[in-house]
Design an enzyme around this catalytic site. Structure first.
Site, PDB file in Angstrom:
ATOM      1  N   ASP A  90       2.020   4.151   2.571  1.00  0.00           N
ATOM      2  CA  ASP A  90       0.970   4.983   1.964  1.00  0.00           C
ATOM      3  C   ASP A  90       1.550   6.086   1.069  1.00  0.00           C
ATOM      4  O   ASP A  90       1.589   5.928  -0.146  1.00  0.00           O
ATOM      5  CB  ASP A  90       0.054   5.572   3.045  1.00  0.00           C
ATOM      6  CG  ASP A  90      -1.362   5.848   2.548  1.00  0.00           C
ATOM      7  OD1 ASP A  90      -1.672   5.500   1.391  1.00  0.00           O
ATOM      8  OD2 ASP A  90      -2.171   6.405   3.315  1.00  0.00           O
ATOM      9  N   ASP A  91       1.965   7.200   1.669  1.00  0.00           N
ATOM     10  CA  ASP A  91       2.535   8.324   0.910  1.00  0.00           C
ATOM     11  C   ASP A  91       3.793   8.790   1.649  1.00  0.00           C
ATOM     12  O   ASP A  91       3.790   9.816   2.333  1.00  0.00           O
ATOM     13  CB  ASP A  91       1.513   9.463   0.825  1.00  0.00           C
ATOM     14  CG  ASP A  91       0.239   9.023   0.120  1.00  0.00           C
ATOM     15  OD1 ASP A  91       0.261   8.962  -1.120  1.00  0.00           O
ATOM     16  OD2 ASP A  91      -0.748   8.708   0.807  1.00  0.00           O
TER      17      ASP A  91
ATOM     18  N   GLU B  37     -10.768   3.924   6.230  1.00  0.00           N
ATOM     19  CA  GLU B  37      -9.648   4.792   6.670  1.00  0.00           C
ATOM     20  C   GLU B  37     -10.265   5.865   7.565  1.00  0.00           C
ATOM     21  O   GLU B  37      -9.975   5.943   8.758  1.00  0.00           O
ATOM     22  CB  GLU B  37      -8.939   5.412   5.457  1.00  0.00           C
ATOM     23  CG  GLU B  37      -7.807   6.369   5.827  1.00  0.00           C
ATOM     24  CD  GLU B  37      -7.150   7.023   4.597  1.00  0.00           C
ATOM     25  OE1 GLU B  37      -7.715   6.944   3.479  1.00  0.00           O
ATOM     26  OE2 GLU B  37      -6.062   7.629   4.770  1.00  0.00           O
TER      27      GLU B  37
ATOM     28  N   HIS C  77      -9.501   1.116  -0.968  1.00  0.00           N
ATOM     29  CA  HIS C  77      -9.404   1.815   0.309  1.00  0.00           C
ATOM     30  C   HIS C  77     -10.796   1.794   0.939  1.00  0.00           C
ATOM     31  O   HIS C  77     -11.784   2.155   0.282  1.00  0.00           O
ATOM     32  CB  HIS C  77      -8.998   3.275   0.109  1.00  0.00           C
ATOM     33  CG  HIS C  77      -7.553   3.488  -0.204  1.00  0.00           C
ATOM     34  ND1 HIS C  77      -6.909   2.888  -1.251  1.00  0.00           N
ATOM     35  CD2 HIS C  77      -6.628   4.284   0.417  1.00  0.00           C
ATOM     36  CE1 HIS C  77      -5.644   3.292  -1.267  1.00  0.00           C
ATOM     37  NE2 HIS C  77      -5.439   4.134  -0.273  1.00  0.00           N
TER      38      HIS C  77
ATOM     39  N   HIS D 151       0.844  -1.195   0.000  1.00  0.00           N
ATOM     40  CA  HIS D 151       0.000   0.000   0.000  1.00  0.00           C
ATOM     41  C   HIS D 151       0.876   1.240   0.000  1.00  0.00           C
ATOM     42  O   HIS D 151       1.290   1.725   1.044  1.00  0.00           O
ATOM     43  CB  HIS D 151      -0.930  -0.028   1.225  1.00  0.00           C
ATOM     44  CG  HIS D 151      -1.882   1.118   1.310  1.00  0.00           C
ATOM     45  ND1 HIS D 151      -2.995   1.100   2.141  1.00  0.00           N
ATOM     46  CD2 HIS D 151      -1.927   2.322   0.682  1.00  0.00           C
ATOM     47  CE1 HIS D 151      -3.648   2.237   2.022  1.00  0.00           C
ATOM     48  NE2 HIS D 151      -3.020   3.014   1.150  1.00  0.00           N
TER      49      HIS D 151
HETATM   50  N1  HPA Z   1      -6.304   7.545   1.110  1.00  0.00           N
HETATM   51  C1  HPA Z   1      -7.012   7.764   0.017  1.00  0.00           C
HETATM   52  N2  HPA Z   1      -6.473   8.167  -1.115  1.00  0.00           N
HETATM   53  C2  HPA Z   1      -5.164   8.371  -1.154  1.00  0.00           C
HETATM   54  C3  HPA Z   1      -4.387   8.173  -0.050  1.00  0.00           C
HETATM   55  C4  HPA Z   1      -4.985   7.727   1.144  1.00  0.00           C
HETATM   56  O1  HPA Z   1      -4.353   7.512   2.189  1.00  0.00           O
HETATM   57  N3  HPA Z   1      -3.121   8.457  -0.429  1.00  0.00           N
HETATM   58  C5  HPA Z   1      -3.151   8.822  -1.716  1.00  0.00           C
HETATM   59  N4  HPA Z   1      -4.387   8.769  -2.172  1.00  0.00           N
HETATM   60 ZN    ZN Z   2      -3.590   4.884   0.445  1.00  0.00          ZN
END
Ligand code: HPA
Ligand code: ZN
Length: 346
Positions: free
Chosen positions: A286-287, A208, A205, A25
């Protein structure tokens, strides 16, 4: 399951760093470090919204997912050519290899870029070439998952899938990303059904920020094989039982959850409780350019905050291979390497 030797608190970070793992992810656009962003902006003659790298980094403070997505989308404006996409992906894969990631499944989207006048072939060819080269250069495997942007329409997602079809063999699956609240998975039921017919693997996703109901519909309506994030599942005991029984993996991203204020601090994260409940959880970044760490930082900080140990480390790394979309033979090979690392770690 391998019973692993206990490891002292001092030696645990080293074990976490050197253990083989898969990352399942991460959004490639979220790996674009400010240094490379400025370099690409300069290469492409694009003026930046921030005067320098430090002031850009200082803007990386978020109250929620949407706050982050706004800054993240601004950062993607520097990506124009196939070489830009290649350079970004190569940089991530080099970084992942250094963290002993043996296999990465990379999220990307095309809708952001086609919205900026960049064509799908530029995006996919750049990413794919970097994945191929990483195999030769770092000995790692990497594959691509195309994410639909859920704040856009079903029609736009269908167009996105259609445009990607000539590159079908460069994709392992499709996912669902972007603003979760108000955009439940079922909005994309027909697109996911089409992707499934095409033999693509399915993830989304869900949970979250959104409610357990979104996880239920990702499973039952979209028929996904993994849930990205999924941390809100703990609010619903029946859902937890379902995830355990069907061994549905959750790709958890602790530093992301911290930075987007899903949990007030890492000590309050529910990863340990998930593992105790028998959930097939994994740890991911994630990012990473935005959330303060790559995968090993996610491991070391979370283990320190939650007091996790070597057995949890083995479990999480093993889960990452089990939950991946690689073939069974390669899976076994990676899991064997994992066992060797734990057996020989002093
Ligand atoms: N959630 C949803 N979309 C996203 C995310 C995330 O954490 N990171 C990049 N796009
Ligand atoms: Zn993500």
């Amino acid at each position: 399951m391998l019973k692993v030797k206990p490891v002292s608190a001092e030696r645990l970070p080293e074990l976490l760093r050197c253990m083989p793992k898969a990352e399942l992810h991460m959004h490639i656009e979220g790996s674009l470090e400010p240094e490379l962003m400025f370099a690409l902006g300069q290469r492409n003659g694009i003026s930046m919204a921030y005067p320098d790298i430090d002031s850009l980094r200082r803007a990386y403070v978020f109250d929620n997912l949407q706050d982050f997505l706004d800054i993240y989308h601004a950062g993607t404006l520097v990506l124009r050519t196939e070489q830009d996409f290649y350079d970004m992906t190569h940089a991530y894969l080099a970084r992942a290899a250094a963290d002993n990631v043996l296999h990465a499944e990379i999220f990307f989207d095309t809708q952001t870029h086609t919205g900026h006048g960049v064509s799908v072939d530029v995006v996919i060819n750049g990413l794919h070439r970097a994945c191929i080269d990483a195999h030769a250069e770092f000995g790692m495997s990497a594959s691509l998952i195309l994410c639909f942007l859920r704040h856009l329409s079903e029609q736009e997602a269908f167009e996105c899938l259609e445009q990607a079809l000539p590159y079908r063999d460069k994709l392992v699956g499709v996912g669902l990303a972007s603003s979760e609240m108000g955009h439940p998975p079922e909005k994309f039921a027909r697109v996911f059904a089409r992707a499934r017919e095409l033999g693509l693997r399915l993830v989304a996703h869900a949970g979250e920020e959104g409610p357990p109901a979104y996880i239920w519909s990702a499973l039952d309506v979209l028929k996904v094989e993994r849930i990205d994030h999924g941390v809100q599942a703990m609010k619903d005991p029946a859902l937890m039982a379902r995830l355990v029984q069907d061994r549905i993996p959750l790709t958890v991203c602790p530093l992301s959850n911290l930075k987007l204020r899903v949990f007030p601090n890492l000590a309050g994260h529910n990863l340990a409780r998930m593992l105790d409940a028998g959930i097939v959880a994994t740890v991911n970044s994630d990012d990473p350019a935005y959330f303060g760490g790559y995968i090993n930082e996610n491991f070391t900080q979370t283990f320190a905050a939650l007091g996790l140990g070597a057995q949890h480390a083995y479990q999480l790394a093993r889960n990452s291979f089990e939950a991946s979309f690689i073939d069974e033979a390669l899976k076994r090979q990676y899991i064997d390497r994992l066992a060797v690392t734990f057996e020989t770690f002093e």
